[in-house]
Design a protein around this motif. Sequence first.
Motif, PDB file in Angstrom:
ATOM      1  N   LYS A   9       0.824  -1.208   0.000  1.00  0.00           N
ATOM      2  CA  LYS A   9       0.000   0.000   0.000  1.00  0.00           C
ATOM      3  C   LYS A   9       0.861   1.262   0.000  1.00  0.00           C
ATOM      4  CE  LYS A   9      -3.853   2.221   2.421  1.00  0.00           C
ATOM      5  NZ  LYS A   9      -4.785   2.147   3.569  1.00  0.00           N
ATOM      6  N   LEU A  10       1.980   1.227   0.742  1.00  0.00           N
ATOM      7  CA  LEU A  10       2.881   2.375   0.787  1.00  0.00           C
ATOM      8  C   LEU A  10       3.411   2.715  -0.601  1.00  0.00           C
ATOM      9  CD1 LEU A  10       4.928   1.511   4.007  1.00  0.00           C
ATOM     10  CD2 LEU A  10       3.280   3.370   3.763  1.00  0.00           C
ATOM     11  N   HIS A  11       3.680   1.682  -1.388  1.00  0.00           N
ATOM     12  CA  HIS A  11       4.213   1.897  -2.734  1.00  0.00           C
ATOM     13  C   HIS A  11       3.129   2.291  -3.737  1.00  0.00           C
ATOM     14  CE1 HIS A  11       8.493   0.769  -2.574  1.00  0.00           C
ATOM     15  NE2 HIS A  11       8.139  -0.049  -1.601  1.00  0.00           N
ATOM     16  N   LEU A  12       1.954   1.695  -3.612  1.00  0.00           N
ATOM     17  CA  LEU A  12       0.907   1.906  -4.602  1.00  0.00           C
ATOM     18  C   LEU A  12       0.164   3.221  -4.420  1.00  0.00           C
ATOM     19  CD1 LEU A  12      -0.651  -1.665  -4.863  1.00  0.00           C
ATOM     20  CD2 LEU A  12       0.745  -0.485  -6.573  1.00  0.00           C
ATOM     21  N   SER A  13       0.249   3.802  -3.245  1.00  0.00           N
ATOM     22  CA  SER A  13      -0.470   5.045  -2.999  1.00  0.00           C
ATOM     23  C   SER A  13       0.078   6.172  -3.873  1.00  0.00           C
ATOM     24  CB  SER A  13      -0.378   5.426  -1.524  1.00  0.00           C
ATOM     25  OG  SER A  13       0.968   5.605  -1.144  1.00  0.00           O
ATOM     26  N   PRO A  14      -0.759   7.151  -4.190  1.00  0.00           N
ATOM     27  CA  PRO A  14      -0.338   8.227  -5.110  1.00  0.00           C
ATOM     28  C   PRO A  14       0.754   9.106  -4.529  1.00  0.00           C
ATOM     29  CG  PRO A  14      -2.491   8.698  -4.159  1.00  0.00           C
ATOM     30  CD  PRO A  14      -2.158   7.293  -3.784  1.00  0.00           C
ATOM     31  N   TRP A  15       1.564   9.628  -5.420  1.00  0.00           N
ATOM     32  CA  TRP A  15       2.629  10.544  -5.027  1.00  0.00           C
ATOM     33  C   TRP A  15       2.082  11.962  -4.900  1.00  0.00           C
ATOM     34  CZ3 TRP A  15       7.616   9.222  -3.758  1.00  0.00           C
ATOM     35  CH2 TRP A  15       7.960   7.886  -3.987  1.00  0.00           C
ATOM     36  N   ASP A  16       2.827  12.758  -4.153  1.00  0.00           N
ATOM     37  CA  ASP A  16       2.565  14.197  -4.033  1.00  0.00           C
ATOM     38  C   ASP A  16       1.239  14.519  -3.337  1.00  0.00           C
ATOM     39  OD1 ASP A  16       4.987  14.736  -5.489  1.00  0.00           O
ATOM     40  OD2 ASP A  16       3.902  14.252  -7.321  1.00  0.00           O
ATOM     41  N   GLN A  17       0.796  13.617  -2.470  1.00  0.00           N
ATOM     42  CA  GLN A  17      -0.364  13.911  -1.640  1.00  0.00           C
ATOM     43  C   GLN A  17      -0.322  13.058  -0.381  1.00  0.00           C
ATOM     44  OE1 GLN A  17      -4.253  11.994  -3.134  1.00  0.00           O
ATOM     45  NE2 GLN A  17      -3.058  12.230  -5.004  1.00  0.00           N
ATOM     46  N   GLY A  18      -0.914  13.562   0.682  1.00  0.00           N
ATOM     47  CA  GLY A  18      -0.925  12.839   1.934  1.00  0.00           C
ATOM     48  C   GLY A  18      -2.019  11.782   1.964  1.00  0.00           C
ATOM     49  N   LEU A  19      -1.794  10.763   2.796  1.00  0.00           N
ATOM     50  CA  LEU A  19      -2.762   9.672   2.899  1.00  0.00           C
ATOM     51  C   LEU A  19      -2.715   9.087   4.307  1.00  0.00           C
ATOM     52  CD1 LEU A  19      -4.765   8.002   1.101  1.00  0.00           C
ATOM     53  CD2 LEU A  19      -2.927   6.323   0.864  1.00  0.00           C
ATOM     54  N   VAL A  20      -3.882   8.741   4.824  1.00  0.00           N
ATOM     55  CA  VAL A  20      -3.966   8.033   6.103  1.00  0.00           C
ATOM     56  C   VAL A  20      -3.855   6.536   5.814  1.00  0.00           C
ATOM     57  CG1 VAL A  20      -5.402   7.546   8.109  1.00  0.00           C
ATOM     58  CG2 VAL A  20      -5.427   9.835   7.096  1.00  0.00           C
ATOM     59  N   TYR A  21      -2.812   5.906   6.325  1.00  0.00           N
ATOM     60  CA  TYR A  21      -2.576   4.488   6.066  1.00  0.00           C
ATOM     61  C   TYR A  21      -3.125   3.601   7.178  1.00  0.00           C
ATOM     62  CZ  TYR A  21       0.487   5.946   2.301  1.00  0.00           C
ATOM     63  OH  TYR A  21       0.967   6.502   1.150  1.00  0.00           O
TER      64      TYR A  21
END
Length: 227
Positions: A121-133
Amino acid sequence: MGREVKIITTEDGSHSLYLPELKESYHSFHGAYRESIHVFMLYGLEAWFMRNPDRFPIRIFEVGFGTGLNAWLTLVWAEQYKVPVLYHSIEPFPLEKEIFEQLNYTEVDTTIYHYAHFFKKLHLSPWDQGLVYSEYFNMKKDQTTLEKAVLYPSDLVFYDAFAPKKQPELWTKEILDKVVDAMNPGGIFVTYSATGKLKRDLQELGLTVETLPGPPGKNEMVRGTKG
């Protein structure tokens, strides 16, 4: 388009990547997993937490998302200790899916295997934006260079750039000043490198510098604390 990388197996059985362009690996040949645990978890995150057990969230800045190992280990730590972490990482050359899906870090320690799904999930999440994991881990990863990156106030810096001889532009006093300037008072800077120039530059930038035992295969590492 990413760089050409080759998966290698280090001495502790964990993978790393070899970059032919620089003739350099992402981690120590003596053990990628052990190196991250020793340098960034033990002498970085654990040290911060022992000194500041009541300061939340912990704001971490990482130079070099790379394989995602440091980010994943930090997420696991945050979940285990139930301590909120805000993680900011930069990486100009993200890995291709066919590479990061083969990395074996989630298999090294079976006691934390139930956190394995977060690695992908850390790798697949979009770049240049924050995300709650997860409940305790938020991350923003930016596809950019350190020279161009916008830095946020940080409590802890994981300086995991390639070695000074391979990427000298990331170890200049000017670029280190940018990182140190963004650190909060009491902030900790950790890196596997222990060159004399690095220690002198960090001292001149106002950090109290410690030379600590290095990970397997390396005598020393550096930790700096901002007054």
